[in-house]
Design a protein around this motif. Structure first.
Motif, mmCIF file in Angstrom:
data_model
loop_
_atom_site.group_PDB
_atom_site.id
_atom_site.type_symbol
_atom_site.label_atom_id
_atom_site.label_comp_id
_atom_site.label_asym_id
_atom_site.label_seq_id
_atom_site.Cartn_x
_atom_site.Cartn_y
_atom_site.Cartn_z
ATOM 1 N N GLY A 155 44.534 12.647 29.083
ATOM 2 C CA GLY A 155 43.507 12.244 28.120
ATOM 3 C C GLY A 155 42.713 11.050 28.616
ATOM 4 O O GLY A 155 41.492 10.986 28.461
ATOM 5 N N TRP A 156 43.417 10.090 29.251
ATOM 6 C CA TRP A 156 42.732 8.923 29.802
ATOM 7 C C TRP A 156 41.816 9.333 30.948
ATOM 8 O O TRP A 156 40.737 8.770 31.115
ATOM 9 C CB TRP A 156 43.740 7.876 30.265
ATOM 10 N N GLY A 157 42.240 10.309 31.740
ATOM 11 C CA GLY A 157 41.402 10.796 32.844
ATOM 12 C C GLY A 157 40.114 11.415 32.328
ATOM 13 O O GLY A 157 39.041 11.214 32.897
ATOM 14 N N MET A 158 40.213 12.161 31.228
ATOM 15 C CA MET A 158 39.022 12.767 30.624
ATOM 16 C C MET A 158 38.079 11.681 30.099
ATOM 17 O O MET A 158 36.865 11.731 30.328
ATOM 18 C CB MET A 158 39.420 13.691 29.476
ATOM 19 N N ARG A 159 38.656 10.722 29.399
ATOM 20 C CA ARG A 159 37.832 9.634 28.846
ATOM 21 C C ARG A 159 37.163 8.831 29.963
ATOM 22 O O ARG A 159 35.995 8.435 29.837
ATOM 23 C CB ARG A 159 38.688 8.725 27.967
ATOM 24 N N LEU A 160 37.881 8.609 31.048
ATOM 25 C CA LEU A 160 37.320 7.887 32.186
ATOM 26 C C LEU A 160 36.160 8.663 32.798
ATOM 27 O O LEU A 160 35.109 8.085 33.091
ATOM 28 C CB LEU A 160 38.394 7.627 33.248
ATOM 29 N N ARG A 161 36.307 9.966 32.963
ATOM 30 C CA ARG A 161 35.226 10.784 33.529
ATOM 31 C C ARG A 161 33.991 10.758 32.632
ATOM 32 O O ARG A 161 32.866 10.680 33.114
ATOM 33 C CB ARG A 161 35.700 12.210 33.756
ATOM 34 N N LEU A 162 34.204 10.827 31.321
ATOM 35 C CA LEU A 162 33.074 10.764 30.393
ATOM 36 C C LEU A 162 32.398 9.396 30.448
ATOM 37 O O LEU A 162 31.174 9.287 30.422
ATOM 38 C CB LEU A 162 33.526 11.081 28.955
ATOM 39 N N TRP A 163 33.202 8.347 30.536
ATOM 40 C CA TRP A 163 32.649 6.988 30.611
ATOM 41 C C TRP A 163 31.861 6.807 31.909
ATOM 42 O O TRP A 163 30.776 6.216 31.887
ATOM 43 C CB TRP A 163 33.795 5.979 30.512
ATOM 44 N N LEU A 164 32.383 7.306 33.022
ATOM 45 C CA LEU A 164 31.685 7.176 34.312
ATOM 46 C C LEU A 164 30.374 7.963 34.330
ATOM 47 O O LEU A 164 29.441 7.597 35.054
ATOM 48 C CB LEU A 164 32.578 7.636 35.464
ATOM 49 N N ALA A 165 30.305 9.032 33.544
ATOM 50 C CA ALA A 165 29.086 9.856 33.509
ATOM 51 C C ALA A 165 27.957 9.173 32.761
ATOM 52 O O ALA A 165 26.803 9.554 32.884
ATOM 53 C CB ALA A 165 29.391 11.204 32.866
ATOM 54 N N GLU A 166 28.295 8.158 31.960
ATOM 55 C CA GLU A 166 27.247 7.419 31.235
ATOM 56 C C GLU A 166 26.519 6.575 32.202
ATOM 57 O O GLU A 166 25.481 6.320 32.390
ATOM 58 C CB GLU A 166 27.865 6.566 30.136
#
Length: 166
Positions: A155-166
């Protein structure tokens, strides 16, 4: 004693780097070659609502989660995706060869998951997208694919990927 601890930490760091390198290499070779018009695909959720991936990714990055009810790894990843969606995350899921709409709706209800889901009962959509591994996670921002990950992701990996895409 301090020397042994230092050596152990150094070995641990080397093994972690090797593990990360292998994981990234496997991910690179398994990722699909998405078509140019990937984000403009015409889709509909189980309840018949139209899905516009470009519009959904305009304000904030969108996680497109390709999974299947029969996928062993998805059993561990899907709850994290559902939790992300429940926390207000921008998530769209695509169920690959998981039965007809009624079967899939019953499965989601049984698991108490409220994910906006597109059903791909024959696998034609995922073939068009060249998805060969479940689960596959695609992050789209402003209509552009930012990252693709296959296999288990936290879940943290998904959130990190979404945050990096911003």
């Amino acid at each position: 004693m301090a020397g042994k601890l230092l050596r152990l930490l150094r070995e641990l760091a080397v093994w972690l780097l090797i593990g990360a390198a292998v994981s990234l290499a496997v991910d690179y070779f398994r990722q699909p070659a998405l078509p140019q018009n990937f984000a403009s695909s015409t889709l509909h959720t189980l309840d018949g609502q139209p899905v516009d991936l470009i519009a959904m990714s305009e304000e904030r990055p969108l996680l497109v989660y390709v999974w299947a009810t029969w996928c062993g790894v998805c059993r561990y990843t899907t709850p994290s995706v559902a939790a992300l969606a429940a926390d207000g995350g921008n998530v769209m899921s695509v169920a690959l060869r998981s039965g007809d709409n009624a079967t899939l709706e019953r499965w989601l209800a049984k698991k108490a998951m409220a994910l906006p889901t597109v059903n791909d009962p024959s696998g034609s959509l995922t073939r068009q997208w060249d998805v060969q591994v479940t689960p596959t996670l695609v992050v789209i921002s402003r209509g552009e694919v930012k990252s693709i990950t296959t296999g288990w992701t936290s879940g943290w990996g998904m959130r990190l990927r979404l945050w990096l895409a911003e």
